[in-house]
Design a protein around this motif. Structure first.
Motif, PDB file in Angstrom:
ATOM      1  N   PHE A   1      66.295  28.453  67.740  1.00  0.00           N
ATOM      2  CA  PHE A   1      65.547  27.470  68.712  1.00  0.00           C
ATOM      3  C   PHE A   1      65.848  28.010  70.057  1.00  0.00           C
ATOM      4  O   PHE A   1      66.063  27.034  70.942  1.00  0.00           O
ATOM      5  CB  PHE A   1      66.158  25.917  68.288  1.00  0.00           C
ATOM      6  CG  PHE A   1      66.233  25.759  66.727  1.00  0.00           C
ATOM      7  CD1 PHE A   1      65.043  25.656  66.084  1.00  0.00           C
ATOM      8  CD2 PHE A   1      67.284  25.385  66.148  1.00  0.00           C
ATOM      9  CE1 PHE A   1      64.957  25.431  64.860  1.00  0.00           C
ATOM     10  CE2 PHE A   1      67.615  25.289  64.841  1.00  0.00           C
ATOM     11  CZ  PHE A   1      66.045  25.261  63.934  1.00  0.00           C
TER      12      PHE A   1
ATOM     13  N   GLU B   1      75.501  23.466  67.762  1.00  0.00           N
ATOM     14  CA  GLU B   1      74.872  22.040  67.313  1.00  0.00           C
ATOM     15  C   GLU B   1      75.304  21.721  65.731  1.00  0.00           C
ATOM     16  O   GLU B   1      74.952  20.943  65.253  1.00  0.00           O
ATOM     17  CB  GLU B   1      73.293  21.910  67.324  1.00  0.00           C
ATOM     18  CG  GLU B   1      72.912  21.770  68.875  1.00  0.00           C
ATOM     19  CD  GLU B   1      73.199  20.493  69.533  1.00  0.00           C
ATOM     20  OE1 GLU B   1      73.006  19.468  68.673  1.00  0.00           O
ATOM     21  OE2 GLU B   1      73.557  20.405  70.573  1.00  0.00           O
TER      22      GLU B   1
ATOM     23  N   TYR C   1      66.630  24.912  74.020  1.00  0.00           N
ATOM     24  CA  TYR C   1      67.835  24.773  74.578  1.00  0.00           C
ATOM     25  C   TYR C   1      68.116  25.636  75.919  1.00  0.00           C
ATOM     26  O   TYR C   1      69.041  25.386  76.310  1.00  0.00           O
ATOM     27  CB  TYR C   1      68.847  24.875  73.466  1.00  0.00           C
ATOM     28  CG  TYR C   1      69.076  24.054  72.464  1.00  0.00           C
ATOM     29  CD1 TYR C   1      69.577  22.591  72.537  1.00  0.00           C
ATOM     30  CD2 TYR C   1      68.476  24.167  71.616  1.00  0.00           C
ATOM     31  CE1 TYR C   1      69.688  21.835  71.585  1.00  0.00           C
ATOM     32  CE2 TYR C   1      68.064  22.973  70.137  1.00  0.00           C
ATOM     33  CZ  TYR C   1      68.748  22.085  70.213  1.00  0.00           C
ATOM     34  OH  TYR C   1      68.766  21.124  69.357  1.00  0.00           O
TER      35      TYR C   1
ATOM     36  N   ARG D   1      62.067  19.866  72.041  1.00  0.00           N
ATOM     37  CA  ARG D   1      61.524  20.391  70.374  1.00  0.00           C
ATOM     38  C   ARG D   1      60.170  20.399  70.339  1.00  0.00           C
ATOM     39  O   ARG D   1      59.852  20.944  69.084  1.00  0.00           O
ATOM     40  CB  ARG D   1      62.145  19.259  69.398  1.00  0.00           C
ATOM     41  CG  ARG D   1      61.701  18.108  69.424  1.00  0.00           C
ATOM     42  CD  ARG D   1      62.224  17.321  68.030  1.00  0.00           C
ATOM     43  NE  ARG D   1      61.700  17.875  67.011  1.00  0.00           N
ATOM     44  CZ  ARG D   1      62.320  18.347  66.006  1.00  0.00           C
ATOM     45  NH1 ARG D   1      63.801  18.100  66.003  1.00  0.00           N
ATOM     46  NH2 ARG D   1      61.609  18.799  64.757  1.00  0.00           N
TER      47      ARG D   1
ATOM     48  N   ASP E   1      64.484  20.339  61.147  1.00  0.00           N
ATOM     49  CA  ASP E   1      65.359  21.096  61.799  1.00  0.00           C
ATOM     50  C   ASP E   1      65.262  20.584  63.381  1.00  0.00           C
ATOM     51  O   ASP E   1      64.897  19.497  63.829  1.00  0.00           O
ATOM     52  CB  ASP E   1      65.182  22.535  61.874  1.00  0.00           C
ATOM     53  CG  ASP E   1      65.476  22.988  60.361  1.00  0.00           C
ATOM     54  OD1 ASP E   1      66.405  22.202  59.819  1.00  0.00           O
ATOM     55  OD2 ASP E   1      65.018  24.007  59.886  1.00  0.00           O
ATOM     56  N   ASN E   2      65.561  21.426  64.265  1.00  0.00           N
ATOM     57  CA  ASN E   2      65.790  21.210  65.724  1.00  0.00           C
ATOM     58  C   ASN E   2      64.448  21.523  66.504  1.00  0.00           C
ATOM     59  O   ASN E   2      64.729  21.406  67.784  1.00  0.00           O
ATOM     60  CB  ASN E   2      67.026  22.090  66.118  1.00  0.00           C
ATOM     61  CG  ASN E   2      68.379  21.438  65.709  1.00  0.00           C
ATOM     62  OD1 ASN E   2      68.262  21.324  64.554  1.00  0.00           O
ATOM     63  ND2 ASN E   2      69.288  21.248  66.533  1.00  0.00           N
ATOM     64  N   GLN E   3      63.427  21.975  66.089  1.00  0.00           N
ATOM     65  CA  GLN E   3      62.258  22.326  66.794  1.00  0.00           C
ATOM     66  C   GLN E   3      60.961  22.558  65.927  1.00  0.00           C
ATOM     67  O   GLN E   3      60.993  22.704  64.767  1.00  0.00           O
ATOM     68  CB  GLN E   3      62.482  23.834  67.583  1.00  0.00           C
ATOM     69  CG  GLN E   3      61.309  24.091  68.556  1.00  0.00           C
ATOM     70  CD  GLN E   3      61.526  25.453  69.271  1.00  0.00           C
ATOM     71  OE1 GLN E   3      62.795  26.025  69.229  1.00  0.00           O
ATOM     72  NE2 GLN E   3      60.511  25.727  70.216  1.00  0.00           N
TER      73      GLN E   3
ATOM     74  N   VAL F   1      73.035  27.002  69.634  1.00  0.00           N
ATOM     75  CA  VAL F   1      71.918  26.982  70.583  1.00  0.00           C
ATOM     76  C   VAL F   1      71.737  27.882  71.801  1.00  0.00           C
ATOM     77  O   VAL F   1      70.785  27.786  72.602  1.00  0.00           O
ATOM     78  CB  VAL F   1      71.537  25.589  70.448  1.00  0.00           C
ATOM     79  CG1 VAL F   1      71.205  24.907  69.333  1.00  0.00           C
ATOM     80  CG2 VAL F   1      72.728  24.830  71.146  1.00  0.00           C
TER      81      VAL F   1
END
Length: 448
Positions: free
Chosen positions: A127, A56, A131, A404, A194-196, A50
């Motif tokens: 992403f 991550e 971050y 996110r 997922d992360n976003q 990230v």
């Protein structure tokens, strides 16, 4: 389940006869009248890098070897000898000094000269803006792209950047400071996975607004000269779900994780072909060109034979497909469209696999001013219901902080994550919505 296997049988039967007299792949000189396939892969050290010094996910060194790179590239060229793909290195993969990564970088640089492949950088592993500050992302882009140029040599410059999600300010930086005018900068429909999050955009290329990367520019004042591309071609019915709602993966389409890995080769390939055909057949008729794109991470534990099978079936069914880099495709689109004068339409019936409901038909309408999605239960001759209307003429804004939540949710959103998102007939939308729709598609409001 019976419907699923009937579909599988029909599709497998229809793609079993090779097309004779296939002509070699040529470099297209125009957008219209062509079917395009773009294919990206990512090489990294850790699963989700990230930032330059934050991870991550898991360490993936053992899954990135020169042998794997060679087998992967040979799988593609065995089916499409003249294919040109896009390789994206993470920050750590560009700088790791172990023997494997040195050899991998050398191999990929050689593929640029051998095949015409594009080599580029991915900041933040899909992403970056969740971050990192926009200033840091710009710094990463500048130094990462410079490192790619150094590795490939001879003054090489990537034609595009692979980013997953990319804030408008960073896409503007790419165009104005780095001279790169194509960015895979949105993952269409991604939400609660997922992360976003980043739902709300157009699924085919567009110039983003300075207000929000999911919003098409409305005019010269908010225009960014960077063609914003989707990352994975989705099954539109599966994609309307919120994350893993009802036990289904909303990211299902042509990606290997949600198809081959989840359902096995037979059912997985059937779903990949169902999604592909929706663009190359009816989509081509509606839009005058067609585009399918896939991102297959090098570290995925999926046999490349599945990749070969998918490519082989594409070649059998649509021998005219132009398999080029995402940068080449984006620049062809940029040459044809000088502004956001596009008017995309898509129609799809469900495959019966996963979240692609067999009994539903979905129609998407996407232009500079709005996007509109309508579903109907065709088996029961049900009424049409709007599941998404996103008005792009309204002001929009991106998050100022790292988060996110980057979606652009309109009057009604396909994910149904808010009380206002319940599907409803088109005439029950707001007067502003119906007025805009009437401007483009008056026949939709004339229906009883």
């Amino acid at each position: 389940m019976k419907q699923i296997f009937v579909i599988i049988l029909l599709i497998c039967t229809s793609i079993s006869v090779p097309v004779q007299g296939q002509s070699p792949l040529s470099s297209p000189d125009k957008l219209m009248g062509n079917r395009f396939l773009t294919f990206n892969t990512i090489i990294r050290v850790n699963q989700i890098e990230v930032s330059r010094d934050r991870n991550e996910g898991l360490d993936e060194r053992s899954m990135h070897t020169p042998e794997r790179v060679i087998a992967f590239r040979e799988a593609i060229s065995s089916e499409f000898p003249e294919a040109r793909i896009t390789w994206a290195f993470s920050w750590l993969a560009l700088h790791d000094m172990s023997d494997n990564y040195k050899k991998i970088r050398k191999l990929v640089a050689e593929y640029h000269y051998k095949y015409g492949d594009d080599v580029t950088f991915i900041p933040g592993a899909y992403f970056a803006n969740a971050y990192n500050t926009r200033e840091q992302v710009n710094k990463d882009l500048h130094e990462g792209l410079a490192k790619v140029s150094e590795i490939v040599g001879n003054g090489f410059r990537p034609k595009s950047v692979l980013a997953g999600f990319m804030a408008a300010e960073n896409q503007q930086y790419l165009a104005e400071k780095e001279g790169i005018h194509v960015c895979q900068g949105n993952i269409w429909s991604q939400f609660s996975i997922d992360n976003q999050d980043g739902d709300g955009a157009v699924s085919y290329p567009f110039y983003p607004s300075k207000e929000h990367f999911c919003k098409p520019a409305q005019g010269k004042d908010d225009f960014i000269d960077c063609v914003n591309l989707d990352g994975w071609t989705m099954d539109f019915l599966a994609a309307r779900r919120d994350g893993f709602a009802d036990g289904f993966n909303s990211r299902m389409g042509v990606g290997p994780i949600e198809t081959l890995y989840t359902y096995g080769k037979l059912v997985g390939l059937t779903q990949m072909m169902h999604t592909t055909a929706m663009h190359y057949d009816r989509g081509f008729e509606l839009n005058g060109f067609a585009w399918v794109t896939n991102c297959w991470e090098l570290s995925l534990p999926i046999d490349v034979s599945g990749l070969k099978d998918w490519l082989n079936e594409i070649k059998r069914n649509w021998p005219d497909v132009k398999f080029i880099t995402q940068g080449e495709f984006g620049l062809l689109w940029r040459e044809h469209y000088k502004d956001n004068s596009f008017n995309y339409r898509f129609e799809q019936k469900g495959s019966g696999i996963g979240g692609s409901d067999y009994n539903l038909k979905i129609s998407w309408f996407m232009n500079k001013d709005f996007r509109l999605a309508i579903t109907r239960d065709w088996q029961r001759n049900g009424r049409e219901n709007v599941i998404d209307f996103t008005n792009y003429t309204l002001k929009a804004s991106e998050p100022k902080d790292m988060t996110r939540k980057w979606s652009l949710l309109g009057e009604i959103n396909q994910k149904q994550s808010r009380p206002q998102d319940n599907p409803r007939p088109i005439k029950e939308l707001s007067p502003e919505a119906t007025s805009l729709i009437k401007k483009y598609y008056p026949y939709l409001l004339d229906k009883k």
